[in-house]
Design a protein around this motif. Structure first.
Motif, short mmCIF file in Angstrom:
data_model
loop_
_atom_site.label_atom_id
_atom_site.label_comp_id
_atom_site.label_asym_id
_atom_site.label_seq_id
_atom_site.Cartn_x
_atom_site.Cartn_y
_atom_site.Cartn_z
N VAL A 46 0.87 -1.17 0.00
CA VAL A 46 0.00 0.00 0.00
C VAL A 46 0.91 1.22 0.00
O VAL A 46 1.63 1.48 0.96
N HIS A 47 0.88 1.96 -1.10
CA HIS A 47 1.85 3.01 -1.34
C HIS A 47 1.37 4.34 -0.77
O HIS A 47 0.20 4.51 -0.43
N PRO A 48 2.26 5.35 -0.69
CA PRO A 48 1.89 6.63 -0.09
C PRO A 48 0.65 7.27 -0.70
O PRO A 48 -0.15 7.87 0.01
N SER A 49 0.47 7.15 -2.02
CA SER A 49 -0.70 7.76 -2.65
C SER A 49 -1.99 7.12 -2.14
O SER A 49 -3.00 7.81 -1.95
N THR A 50 -1.96 5.81 -1.92
CA THR A 50 -3.15 5.13 -1.39
C THR A 50 -3.35 5.45 0.09
O THR A 50 -4.49 5.58 0.55
N LEU A 51 -2.26 5.58 0.83
CA LEU A 51 -2.38 5.96 2.24
C LEU A 51 -3.00 7.35 2.38
O LEU A 51 -3.84 7.58 3.26
N ILE A 306 -6.38 1.12 -7.76
CA ILE A 306 -7.13 2.00 -6.87
C ILE A 306 -7.26 3.39 -7.47
O ILE A 306 -8.32 4.03 -7.39
N GLN A 307 -6.19 3.90 -8.11
CA GLN A 307 -6.28 5.21 -8.75
C GLN A 307 -7.31 5.19 -9.88
O GLN A 307 -8.05 6.16 -10.07
N ARG A 336 -8.17 9.91 -18.87
CA ARG A 336 -7.52 10.44 -17.67
C ARG A 336 -6.44 9.50 -17.15
O ARG A 336 -5.39 9.96 -16.67
N ARG A 337 -6.65 8.19 -17.23
CA ARG A 337 -5.74 7.23 -16.61
C ARG A 337 -4.70 6.65 -17.55
O ARG A 337 -3.70 6.10 -17.11
#
Length: 418
Positions: A46-51, A306-307, A336-337
């Motif tokens: 779980v990476h910083p962006s998800t945190l 998740i993004q 966008r993605r």
């Protein structure tokens, strides 16, 4: 007027999309074929962006209570030393680390939060068997329950989060472009005492094999990287060669290799790297692995999925509240993605050639000398790969309608069909 959304698959993308859309007031049903989330060797990074996203959703405190291990550095072995390639502690984010958390714990947390929303339904033990087509568009899904009951569920939008072997994308005729990947991964675990710490996340190299060692709360999760097509020969040769290779690559674990007692405990991952040319058809949108299977290099697959889910909820909540999203609205999610997805996949292909292929051919002698000199002279350069791994080229933030204060009382309870 509120549209109905059915989501195929209760993985990270499906659960995040379901939670956000339910908070937008959309009627959401997530269909998950398994009885629970307990499956080994899924993406647990779980990476910083998800945190940051979990904080925005008011779930940061709940997540912090989960058993977890934090990784702050990604390093390369070089001449008996380690050179930090990505220093996540340099990131200017709330959580400058990768949290190693069992995926089932994360999914349970998301499911519990979604159940607090009145428009959310989670149906476990319910496998999607096909799409419902009506008037030239996808109008929902057909499903079968564990006890053999068949049914249909109509929806204004079907969101396919059913992974790299997506039934939905196949039935919709969406074409995927495969990139060649020359390796697979075999996952297994060895016990870990609480005080044991092997330091940064460092690839471990033998003459022609690569190991990844991920520290977990009670064990080390180990990835053995070998050539694609090697699985039959790998299993036929038995445990002893594998034990010797582990001891050679990771001497700290040499005393634990006897704990590996059966090849049945070694799980094969058929690595894929691909992307749909088009992510939607009228009434259906694919996101996450259903739209783009990622290599395990960098461990970014779960966070990209998740993004995608955040972007889909942000762009489609309004159209769904008004009824039925148009194909043009669905196309905006891909627009966008796609740049971020393509950039990460391109970086993964570079890493395949620069590291994995060279190791498997027996030609790896360490990172390029110029890179080592630059990193040793200018350690701040490790910020760049740390940002690409931990945050990514296009991080998504929670839309305003989904943000919550941790102490906020939910408006109601969701319907849950187990």
């Amino acid at each position: 007027m509120t549209g109905r959304c059915v989501i195929i698959g209760g993985g990270p993308a499906g659960m995040v999309a379901g939670l956000l859309l339910a908070r937008a007031g959309v009627a959401v049903t997530v269909l998950e074929k398994h009885a629970d989330f307990l499956r080994d060797f899924r993406g647990d990074t779980v990476h910083p962006s998800t945190l940051d996203l979990l904080d925005d959703l008011g779930l940061g405190e709940r997540f912090a209570r989960l058993p977890q291990y934090h990784i702050t550095e990604v390093a390369f072995p070089a001449g008996g030393r380690q050179v930090v390639f990505g220093d996540l502690s340099r990131l200017r984010v709330r959580h400058p680390y990768i949290a190693m958390v069992p995926q089932w714990d994360l999914l349970t947390l998301l499911a519990d939060a979604a159940r607090e929303e009145p428009g959310f339904t989670l149906r476990m033990r319910t496998e999607v068997t096909g799409l419902v087509h009506e008037g030239g568009r996808v109008a929902g899904v057909r499903y079968r329950t564990e006890d053999g009951q068949d049914g249909e569920l109509r929806a204004d939008l079907t969101l396919a989060c059913d992974g790299r072997w997506s039934l939905a994308r196949r039935e919709a005729g969406l074409r995927v472009k495969e990139r060649r990947v020359p390796f697979d991964v075999w996952w297994f675990r060895l016990p870990r005492a609480k005080e044991e710490d092997l330091g940064a996340l460092i690839p471990r190299v033998t003459a022609d094999r690569l190991f990844i060692v991920l520290p977990r709360e009670t064990h080390f999760q180990i990835g053995y990287i070998g050539p694609k097509g090697f699985d039959p020969a790998f299993r036929a040769r038995g445990l002893e060669p594998l034990r010797r290779e582990i001891a050679e690559a990771v001497p700290d674990l040499a005393g634990k290799v006897s704990e590996l007692t059966s090849m049945d405990d070694v799980k094969h991952l058929d690595v894929r790297l691909n992307r749909l040319n088009r992510w939607h058809t009228d009434g259906l949108l694919c996101i996450g692995d259903a739209a783009h299977a990622m290599s395990p290099v960098g461990g970014v697959g779960i966070n990209l999925a998740i993004q995608d889910a955040v972007a889909a909820a942000t762009l489609l909540a309004g159209p769904l509240r008004r009824g039925r999203p148009t194909p043009a609205a669905l196309a905006r999610v891909r627009a966008r993605r796609l740049p971020a997805t393509a950039a990460v996949q391109a970086l993964q292909r570079v890493m395949h050639r620069a590291l994995v292929v060279r190791v498997l051919r027996g030609t790896w002698s360490g990172p390029p000398a110029l890179l080592l000199r630059l990193l040793r002279r200018f350690p701040a350069l490790s910020y760049v790969p740390a940002y690409l791994i931990g945050v990514g080229p296009r991080p998504e933030r929670a839309p305003a309608f989904a943000r919550r204060d941790p102490g906020k009382t939910p408006a109601g309870r969701a319907t849950v069909a187990e």
